[in-house]
Motif scaffolding. Sequence first.
Motif, PDB file in Angstrom:
ATOM      1  N   HIS A 361      -1.959   9.572   4.496  1.00 50.60           N
ATOM      2  CA  HIS A 361      -0.761   9.002   5.111  1.00 50.60           C
ATOM      3  C   HIS A 361      -0.416   7.647   4.491  1.00 50.60           C
ATOM      4  O   HIS A 361       0.776   7.314   4.335  1.00 50.60           O
ATOM      5  N   GLY A 365       3.071   7.029   2.558  1.00 46.15           N
ATOM      6  CA  GLY A 365       3.939   5.884   2.832  1.00 46.15           C
ATOM      7  C   GLY A 365       4.327   5.147   1.558  1.00 46.15           C
ATOM      8  O   GLY A 365       5.489   4.746   1.375  1.00 46.15           O
ATOM      9  N   LYS A 383      11.982   4.438   6.836  1.00 51.04           N
ATOM     10  CA  LYS A 383      11.575   4.759   8.208  1.00 51.04           C
ATOM     11  C   LYS A 383      10.434   5.783   8.205  1.00 51.04           C
ATOM     12  O   LYS A 383       9.495   5.691   9.010  1.00 51.04           O
ATOM     13  N   ALA A 384      10.525   6.749   7.299  1.00 51.68           N
ATOM     14  CA  ALA A 384       9.443   7.739   7.179  1.00 51.68           C
ATOM     15  C   ALA A 384       8.159   7.071   6.703  1.00 51.68           C
ATOM     16  O   ALA A 384       7.051   7.426   7.138  1.00 51.68           O
ATOM     17  N   VAL A 386       7.265   3.930   7.291  1.00 57.60           N
ATOM     18  CA  VAL A 386       6.739   3.199   8.457  1.00 57.60           C
ATOM     19  C   VAL A 386       5.932   4.127   9.349  1.00 57.60           C
ATOM     20  O   VAL A 386       4.818   3.793   9.791  1.00 57.60           O
ATOM     21  N   GLU A 387       6.468   5.318   9.604  1.00 56.43           N
ATOM     22  CA  GLU A 387       5.756   6.278  10.453  1.00 56.43           C
ATOM     23  C   GLU A 387       4.457   6.735   9.806  1.00 56.43           C
ATOM     24  O   GLU A 387       3.443   6.919  10.480  1.00 56.43           O
ATOM     25  N   LYS A 390       1.895   3.992  10.181  1.00 62.50           N
ATOM     26  CA  LYS A 390       1.432   3.907  11.571  1.00 62.50           C
ATOM     27  C   LYS A 390       0.414   5.004  11.880  1.00 62.50           C
ATOM     28  O   LYS A 390      -0.565   4.777  12.606  1.00 62.50           O
ATOM     29  N   LYS A 391       0.616   6.201  11.325  1.00 62.96           N
ATOM     30  CA  LYS A 391      -0.358   7.286  11.521  1.00 62.96           C
ATOM     31  C   LYS A 391      -1.682   6.943  10.857  1.00 62.96           C
ATOM     32  O   LYS A 391      -2.756   7.221  11.408  1.00 62.96           O
ATOM     33  N   THR A 394      -3.791   4.650  13.014  1.00 65.43           N
ATOM     34  CA  THR A 394      -4.479   5.192  14.193  1.00 65.43           C
ATOM     35  C   THR A 394      -5.954   5.428  13.882  1.00 65.43           C
ATOM     36  O   THR A 394      -6.789   5.458  14.783  1.00 65.43           O
TER      37      THR A 394
END
Length: 592
Positions: A361, A365, A383-384, A386-387, A390-391, A394
């Motif tokens: 991930h 990114g 935006k993709a 950023v997501e 963020k994954k 985790t």
Amino acid sequence: MDLSPLFFVAVGGLLGAFVAGSILYFVFESRNQTLSKGMLALSAKNADKLLEKGLYDDALSIYRNVLQELRRENDPGLYGRVLNNMGMCLYHLASKGEKKENLEKAVSAFEQALKVLRPDTHPEDYASLKNNLGNAFSALAEITDREENLRKAMACYEDALKIRTVEKHPVDHAMTQNNLGNLHSTLARTSEGEEEIRKAIAAYEEALRIFDEVGDRENYAAAQNNLAVAYRVLSEKTDREENLRRAIAACEKALEVRTPDEYPAEYAATQNNLANAYRALAETTDREENLRRALAACNEALRVKTAEASPDDYAAMEQNLGSILTAISGADNLKRAIESFKQALKVRTADKYPLDYASIHNDLGNALSALAALGESPEENLKAAVEAYKKALTIRTADEHPADFAATIQNLGNAYLELSAIEDTEENLIEAVAALEEAVKIRTAEKNPEGYAITKSKLGDAYRKLAEASALDEYREKAVAAYEESVAHLSPESGPALFAATHNSLGLAYGSLSAVRDREENLSKAISAFERALTVRTGEKMPLEYAETRRNMGAAYKELSGSQDREENLLKALESYEEALKYSLTLKALKG
């Protein structure tokens, strides 16, 4: 009561028959047990052959049947060896699916076997079990309880080496040294110093010496492959180019043995390793040529390894291909990279492969951010990105994986910084600042001066833009402080491009600060920063950047002319603008 002689005869006959029957029963039962034991041993041997052929599910089924019939006290040696081989089946099955569950079952099987095969009664079996248990703990550390499982693995290998001495068991000693090297190599990836990776290299070299002496080509090639990984890790800490070339040399030695016909899976793994080394070397020298070699090696690995045959290895190679294509750049390559990462994520799920899931991930990114920078749907791709970051976060937490956390949260900050130029400027800049401030808590000047300088430079960009968006003077001061901290850890020799770019940004920050206080002093500091940038940004070597800094310097001299030495500073402003225009026109003509 008087008993007749016939009574004694009858009783004697019955007793004789009972004794005879008992004797016959025990004779036949003993014979049956011997036959049963022989049959179970034969079944175990058949399972051993299936294990050697890689038919792990079939072998495991037979071992389980044998264990149901076999009593520990009847043949502790066979009982322990069946448990060991069950563990080996489960260990290998973990690479095909249900990794955590299978590895935990493997650990349980090995630990049960160790209760039977003790060092005083079965020393060689005990050492083999300890080695195998160490491998299982090492693999389990990739998924859960990293520190604890690596510590357990280390203890297992050290116990095995007490019996597997180089004098008595040279090959077994070498195999355990190889495994110990793998463990140190794993520890080195999250340690700051060189100690762990140098221990790994020493262990591999010891193993290689023995494998070479005894002519064990297969294990010699495996150790060379592992040594290549170790040198690549060492290259991240010191002597980058030299150690990467050593990594490449080790891969080439491994490939002398690991041919696609004889060892297809191992050949693919080493080609993938070779691709990693060339990709890293491309960051240091001969970028285009080394990326071409990296891509060729990765494609060769994927030619041999298919998703159906080995989904786990295939996913690793898809991730590597994506990283290489990202480095090569270009819209088409970046789109292919994104697809490769998505293919890898079909296998590398968060529950089964958390660390790999996070790594992919993060790489995804990066590819999305790079594609946005080329003007390809920038808002959507940022935006993709950023997501994706963020994954990754985790899994990559500051407590458990500080270095990876810092890298990913910096990438997140960069993405927010770029997104701020498109929409929700102030909101995205605040997010960028928050992310970059988290990164710099870990990337300290003492532990990682280069990383610290990069993060501080980006933080300065975020503060400077936030000052423009919010009109809050505190951000102007924070921008200057961040850039000053960054340049304090940069030199034109070690990182010329970043040195120049940060000094150019520092000049802009001082120019901004001059609008609210100490006008002449801060404009003079701005001009001084631009001059430092121009020691690297020459018109011949970096014409675009040279023109940019000359333009900024012209603006600073123009502003300064309003309060001191008007004519002199206007002439200097004019000179800077003319230089900027000259190189801008030259570049325009070249493009035309």
